[in-house]
Scaffold this motif. Structure first.
Motif, PDB file in Angstrom:
ATOM      1  N   ALA A   1      15.049   5.376  -3.554  1.00 30.15           N
ATOM      2  CA  ALA A   1      13.891   4.987  -4.638  1.00 30.15           C
ATOM      3  C   ALA A   1      13.161   3.526  -3.809  1.00 30.15           C
ATOM      4  O   ALA A   1      12.022   3.311  -3.988  1.00 30.15           O
ATOM      5  N   TYR A   2      13.983   2.795  -3.148  1.00 33.25           N
ATOM      6  CA  TYR A   2      13.519   1.813  -2.288  1.00 33.25           C
ATOM      7  C   TYR A   2      12.440   1.984  -1.218  1.00 33.25           C
ATOM      8  O   TYR A   2      11.339   1.709  -1.160  1.00 33.25           O
ATOM      9  N   LEU A   3      12.709   3.126  -0.411  1.00 32.80           N
ATOM     10  CA  LEU A   3      11.991   3.922   0.476  1.00 32.80           C
ATOM     11  C   LEU A   3      10.791   4.241   0.011  1.00 32.80           C
ATOM     12  O   LEU A   3       9.662   3.981   0.319  1.00 32.80           O
ATOM     13  N   MET A   4      10.901   5.183  -1.088  1.00 34.36           N
ATOM     14  CA  MET A   4       9.714   5.723  -1.683  1.00 34.36           C
ATOM     15  C   MET A   4       8.786   4.581  -2.350  1.00 34.36           C
ATOM     16  O   MET A   4       7.560   4.750  -2.331  1.00 34.36           O
ATOM     17  N   GLY A   5       9.486   3.850  -2.906  1.00 30.75           N
ATOM     18  CA  GLY A   5       8.589   2.862  -3.970  1.00 30.75           C
ATOM     19  C   GLY A   5       8.213   1.836  -2.824  1.00 30.75           C
ATOM     20  O   GLY A   5       6.679   1.598  -3.118  1.00 30.75           O
ATOM     21  N   TRP A   6       8.706   1.101  -2.021  1.00 28.64           N
ATOM     22  CA  TRP A   6       7.946   0.231  -1.111  1.00 28.64           C
ATOM     23  C   TRP A   6       6.922   0.944  -0.017  1.00 28.64           C
ATOM     24  O   TRP A   6       5.918   0.277  -0.023  1.00 28.64           O
ATOM     25  N   THR A   7       7.251   1.919   0.471  1.00 28.06           N
ATOM     26  CA  THR A   7       6.173   2.437   1.376  1.00 28.06           C
ATOM     27  C   THR A   7       5.137   3.056   0.639  1.00 28.06           C
ATOM     28  O   THR A   7       3.913   2.891   1.026  1.00 28.06           O
ATOM     29  N   GLY A   8       5.315   3.769  -0.638  1.00 26.13           N
ATOM     30  CA  GLY A   8       4.289   4.233  -1.635  1.00 26.13           C
ATOM     31  C   GLY A   8       3.561   3.172  -2.002  1.00 26.13           C
ATOM     32  O   GLY A   8       2.138   3.235  -2.015  1.00 26.13           O
ATOM     33  N   GLY A   9       3.985   2.043  -2.206  1.00 22.61           N
ATOM     34  CA  GLY A   9       3.009   0.870  -2.816  1.00 22.61           C
ATOM     35  C   GLY A   9       2.228   0.306  -1.537  1.00 22.61           C
ATOM     36  O   GLY A   9       1.108  -0.077  -1.965  1.00 22.61           O
ATOM     37  N   TYR A  10       2.784   0.279  -0.449  1.00 28.63           N
ATOM     38  CA  TYR A  10       1.763  -0.143   0.556  1.00 28.63           C
ATOM     39  C   TYR A  10       0.656   0.704   0.876  1.00 28.63           C
ATOM     40  O   TYR A  10      -0.390   0.198   0.835  1.00 28.63           O
ATOM     41  N   VAL A  11       0.949   1.967   0.677  1.00 25.77           N
ATOM     42  CA  VAL A  11      -0.473   2.951   0.958  1.00 25.77           C
ATOM     43  C   VAL A  11      -1.241   2.642  -0.271  1.00 25.77           C
ATOM     44  O   VAL A  11      -2.544   2.843  -0.125  1.00 25.77           O
ATOM     45  N   LEU A  12      -0.778   2.656  -1.567  1.00 25.38           N
ATOM     46  CA  LEU A  12      -1.616   2.276  -2.727  1.00 25.38           C
ATOM     47  C   LEU A  12      -2.398   0.966  -2.360  1.00 25.38           C
ATOM     48  O   LEU A  12      -3.488   0.868  -2.640  1.00 25.38           O
ATOM     49  N   LEU A  13      -1.687  -0.039  -2.081  1.00 24.65           N
ATOM     50  CA  LEU A  13      -2.430  -1.170  -1.644  1.00 24.65           C
ATOM     51  C   LEU A  13      -3.770  -1.050  -0.703  1.00 24.65           C
ATOM     52  O   LEU A  13      -4.664  -1.571  -0.934  1.00 24.65           O
ATOM     53  N   ALA A  14      -3.207  -0.613   0.302  1.00 20.60           N
ATOM     54  CA  ALA A  14      -4.163  -0.328   1.662  1.00 20.60           C
ATOM     55  C   ALA A  14      -5.403   0.355   1.414  1.00 20.60           C
ATOM     56  O   ALA A  14      -6.396  -0.127   1.747  1.00 20.60           O
ATOM     57  N   MET A  15      -5.172   1.422   0.385  1.00 22.99           N
ATOM     58  CA  MET A  15      -6.181   2.369  -0.079  1.00 22.99           C
ATOM     59  C   MET A  15      -7.063   1.877  -1.164  1.00 22.99           C
ATOM     60  O   MET A  15      -8.143   1.923  -1.151  1.00 22.99           O
ATOM     61  N   LEU A  16      -6.326   1.377  -2.231  1.00 24.25           N
ATOM     62  CA  LEU A  16      -6.866   1.190  -3.614  1.00 24.25           C
ATOM     63  C   LEU A  16      -7.355  -0.221  -3.645  1.00 24.25           C
ATOM     64  O   LEU A  16      -8.370  -0.132  -4.419  1.00 24.25           O
ATOM     65  N   LEU A  17      -6.865  -1.195  -3.105  1.00 26.61           N
ATOM     66  CA  LEU A  17      -7.336  -2.277  -3.462  1.00 26.61           C
ATOM     67  C   LEU A  17      -7.716  -3.422  -2.174  1.00 26.61           C
ATOM     68  O   LEU A  17      -8.916  -4.144  -2.239  1.00 26.61           O
ATOM     69  N   ALA A  18      -7.044  -3.330  -1.094  1.00 22.06           N
ATOM     70  CA  ALA A  18      -7.103  -4.374   0.017  1.00 22.06           C
ATOM     71  C   ALA A  18      -8.729  -4.226   0.566  1.00 22.06           C
ATOM     72  O   ALA A  18      -9.077  -5.276   0.812  1.00 22.06           O
ATOM     73  N   PRO A  19      -9.328  -3.070   0.757  1.00 17.28           N
ATOM     74  CA  PRO A  19     -10.554  -3.173   1.485  1.00 17.28           C
ATOM     75  C   PRO A  19     -11.869  -4.046   0.243  1.00 17.28           C
ATOM     76  O   PRO A  19     -12.534  -4.749   0.729  1.00 17.28           O
ATOM     77  N   TYR A  20     -11.529  -3.670  -1.052  1.00 14.82           N
ATOM     78  CA  TYR A  20     -12.429  -4.216  -1.878  1.00 14.82           C
ATOM     79  C   TYR A  20     -12.242  -5.838  -2.170  1.00 14.82           C
ATOM     80  O   TYR A  20     -13.210  -6.545  -2.293  1.00 14.82           O
ATOM     81  N   LEU A  21     -10.737  -6.053  -2.243  1.00 14.50           N
ATOM     82  CA  LEU A  21     -10.572  -7.556  -2.199  1.00 14.50           C
ATOM     83  C   LEU A  21     -10.977  -8.366  -0.901  1.00 14.50           C
ATOM     84  O   LEU A  21     -11.596  -9.435  -1.036  1.00 14.50           O
TER      85      LEU A  21
ATOM     86  N   ARG B   1      -8.942  -2.123   6.871  1.00 12.79           N
ATOM     87  CA  ARG B   1      -8.838  -0.946   7.040  1.00 12.79           C
ATOM     88  C   ARG B   1      -8.006  -0.653   8.259  1.00 12.79           C
ATOM     89  O   ARG B   1      -6.783  -0.050   8.166  1.00 12.79           O
ATOM     90  N   VAL B   2      -8.344  -0.852   9.383  1.00 17.64           N
ATOM     91  CA  VAL B   2      -7.729  -0.574  10.723  1.00 17.64           C
ATOM     92  C   VAL B   2      -6.298  -1.271  10.492  1.00 17.64           C
ATOM     93  O   VAL B   2      -5.345  -0.662  11.261  1.00 17.64           O
ATOM     94  N   SER B   3      -6.475  -2.665  10.166  1.00 21.01           N
ATOM     95  CA  SER B   3      -5.229  -3.492   9.953  1.00 21.01           C
ATOM     96  C   SER B   3      -4.155  -2.613   9.173  1.00 21.01           C
ATOM     97  O   SER B   3      -2.971  -2.603   9.651  1.00 21.01           O
ATOM     98  N   ALA B   4      -4.613  -2.076   8.334  1.00 18.85           N
ATOM     99  CA  ALA B   4      -3.775  -1.276   7.275  1.00 18.85           C
ATOM    100  C   ALA B   4      -3.084  -0.180   8.153  1.00 18.85           C
ATOM    101  O   ALA B   4      -1.948   0.073   7.865  1.00 18.85           O
ATOM    102  N   LEU B   5      -3.767   0.712   8.743  1.00 19.99           N
ATOM    103  CA  LEU B   5      -3.350   1.739   9.462  1.00 19.99           C
ATOM    104  C   LEU B   5      -2.361   1.089  10.465  1.00 19.99           C
ATOM    105  O   LEU B   5      -1.322   1.761  10.794  1.00 19.99           O
ATOM    106  N   TRP B   6      -2.626   0.367  11.288  1.00 21.64           N
ATOM    107  CA  TRP B   6      -1.649  -0.321  12.134  1.00 21.64           C
ATOM    108  C   TRP B   6      -0.301  -0.834  11.593  1.00 21.64           C
ATOM    109  O   TRP B   6       0.794  -0.495  11.962  1.00 21.64           O
ATOM    110  N   ALA B   7      -0.595  -1.278  10.551  1.00 25.35           N
ATOM    111  CA  ALA B   7       0.646  -1.996   9.535  1.00 25.35           C
ATOM    112  C   ALA B   7       1.622  -0.612   9.024  1.00 25.35           C
ATOM    113  O   ALA B   7       2.741  -0.577   9.231  1.00 25.35           O
ATOM    114  N   LEU B   8       0.884   0.456   8.767  1.00 25.47           N
ATOM    115  CA  LEU B   8       1.572   1.520   8.191  1.00 25.47           C
ATOM    116  C   LEU B   8       2.360   2.118   9.331  1.00 25.47           C
ATOM    117  O   LEU B   8       3.520   2.443   9.056  1.00 25.47           O
ATOM    118  N   PHE B   9       2.026   2.157  10.540  1.00 26.81           N
ATOM    119  CA  PHE B   9       2.738   2.893  11.631  1.00 26.81           C
ATOM    120  C   PHE B   9       3.666   1.825  11.825  1.00 26.81           C
ATOM    121  O   PHE B   9       4.670   2.239  12.198  1.00 26.81           O
TER     122      PHE B   9
END
Length: 567
Positions: free
Chosen positions: A78-98, A274-282
């Protein structure tokens, strides 16, 4: 001084010296540099800093321990799925607009998007989230110092406080960012090298993600022989509802963490964010795909040692027991003495041996029989993970007080020098408070961090999403939603957490059997309901703000967005 102490001292002193030097070279004298590093950090470096900021002591120290020891391997994911899924959610849904909105902090966004009352509520929420989160980091620092350098936990926390205070106060976000790039390098090397070595030793395959599959059958057989439930079966020791709530809380909480969100303001542009988010995900994936392998290898070695004799015969066992992180009647073999398969290493009276989740990664090189230099490297990696996140959290507190309270409310005419003075004083006070909580934590590192994610989900995620995607969301709605989410979630934590954890916890039975670490999702849904309901009956945002909310969701830098970002 034994070999492990010597090598730990070398790595810890060496890495601390690098952090201090980088902070000194990166020191700043203006608010833009202190709050968002001047918005000029290259995408790969920003990605590494985001990864270090986001992967806390809970990720480095506790997560593999939860997967291996808290029930079974499946439940811990649950910790793996929650933390990684949340990062993708942040990077795609919120970060660029903020980032396009162009403000320094999450409360700054709330204040501009809604109003000053909502800003003050957001400041309170940011401080609560950050202080709760930083408690787990300081507790992790204490664990590392107490075991590897045989320093009292309180002294270890004080040393960590001093280091963080120095480089965070001196360099602000710019110093923290470049220091976190170094800290990510240390923590990922420290995590991967032992995993590669143990995989090679156990399976003959140096890539742990591949070698991992070779021992699962043997691990299952060991579990069965010693009376444990299956390592791979779903929902052992956890209800389906609580597994869902925990995963959702961690996911939405990740997307609402102010210290991670502010990282995207340090990018040069929306595209760079957006590019920072991709690097961070890697960079994050390197650790998160390795954590399940570390858990399986360590548990395989522990159960194998127990099967062969007694754990008390193991050198690592004695050393961790001496600092109180392994407890048991006699350190004998691990068995299911009740015969019911319901084993919880962290709290069941049925166990002869109770192993703290926080030690598994730190002890894994010793458990796997690796040499002292690798043990010392892992200790330095654990400190890097804890300190990198702690510094980001402290900056959130500092910037919220200096920018959103002092400069925006108390003294709007304050000079940059005065703002920096207030920011540094606020950070100093926050460091002291975080140190106290680190010495007296209400749980182990990952548990405390999970509570912080609960607060993040219940307070910030709804008003950020609605603030970006619903132009008619009102200030009264946002303020009401945050308050309800914060108060209800905090009340549930106080009601259900064990009384021995802190004097203000009541230790009562959960409502509808909802575990406290998953209650943040419930708080978040209440926040959504209240925000939407109140917004229907209160004054709508101005026409200009509604137009701005529309424009930040589209590519390109329009005149209205550009003008707003410069104000």
């Amino acid at each position: 001084m034994n070999d492990i102490q010597l090598w730990t001292t070398i790595f810890v002193v060496g890495t601390f010296a690098v952090y201090i030097y980088v902070a000194y070279v990166s020191r700043v004298s203006d608010t833009a540099g202190f709050y968002v590093a001047g918005g000029g950090i290259p995408a790969p470096a920003n990605g590494a800093a985001i990864a270090a900021d986001w992967m806390s002591a809970a990720s480095f120290i506790s997560m593999a321990g939860i997967i291996a020891l808290a029930g079974n391997g499946y439940g811990g994911t649950a910790y793996l799925m929650g933390w990684t899924g949340g990062y993708v959610l942040l990077a795609m849904l919120l970060a660029p607009y903020l980032r396009k909105f162009g403000k320094y902090t999450v409360p700054d966004f709330v204040g501009d998007r809604y109003n000053e009352t909502a800003r003050m509520v957001a400041v309170v929420c940011a401080i609560v989230v950050s202080l709760t989160y930083v408690t787990g980091q300081m507790a992790g620092v204490g664990v590392v110092f107490s075991r590897f350098l045989e320093v009292d936990t309180r002294i270890g926390v004080l040393i960590g406080m001093a280091i963080v205070f120095f480089y965070a106060v001196l360099g602000g976000m710019k110093g923290i960012t470049w220091t976190q790039v170094c800290q990510y390098s240390v923590l990922i090397v420290a995590y991967l090298i032992p995993a590669f070595a143990v995989s090679q030793k156990l399976t003959g395959i140096p890539v742990p993600q591949i070698g991992f599959g070779q021992i699962l059958g043997e691990l299952e057989a060991l579990q069965a022989e010693l009376g444990f439930s299956s390592y791979l079966d779903a929902l052992v020791g956890s209800s389906q509802m609580n597994l869902f709530l925990l995963t959702a809380t961690l996911m939405f909480g990740t997307a609402g963490l102010p210290h991670v969100i502010v990282r995207f303001y340090t990018a040069k542009s929306v595209r760079a964010a957006r590019v920072s988010a991709l690097w961070a995900l890697f960079f994050i994936a390197l650790l998160y795909t390795t954590a399940p392998t570390v858990a399986a290898f360590a548990k395989f070695n522990i159960l194998g040692s127990s099967q062969a004799g007694t754990l008390a015969d193991q050198n690592w066992f004695e050393k961790w027991a001496s600092v109180g992180l392994i407890t048991g009647a006699d350190g004998g073999a691990i068995t299911d003495v009740n015969g019911n398969g319901a084993i919880d290493f962290m709290g069941s009276a049925a166990n002869e041996v109770l192993i703290n989740n926080d030690i598994l990664v730190l002890a894994s090189p010793e458990i796997g029989g690796l040499p002292a230099p690798i043990v010392g490297l892992v200790a330095a990696g654990g400190l890097a993970a804890a300190l990198s996140t702690a510094s980001g959290l402290l900056l959130v507190i500092s910037s919220s007080v200096a920018n959103d309270v002092y400069a925006k409310r108390i003294r709007p005419q304050a000079t940059e020098k005065q703002q920096l003075q207030v920011a540094r004083i606020a950070m100093g006070v926050a460091v002291l408070f975080a140190g106290y909580l680190g010495i007296n934590p209400p749980g182990f590192a990952a548990q405390v961090v999970a509570l912080a994610f609960g607060f993040g989900a219940a307070t910030f995620f709804p008003i950020l999403v609605l603030g970006i995607f619903w132009k008619k969301c009102t200030a009264a709605g946002a303020a009401s939603g945050m308050l309800v989410g914060l108060i209800v979630t905090a009340a549930y934590f106080i009601w259900t957490l064990p009384a021995e954890s802190a004097w203000f916890f009541l230790g009562k039975d959960p409502i509808l059997d909802i575990a406290p670490v998953g209650f943040g999702f419930v708080g978040m849904m209440l926040n959504f309901i209240v925000t939407i309901a109140v917004s229907q009956f209160t004054k709508k945002p101005s026409a200009i703000m509604q137009e701005l909310v529309e424009e930040i969701r589209y590519p390109g830098r329009t005149d209205l967005v550009a003008k707003h970002a410069e104000e």
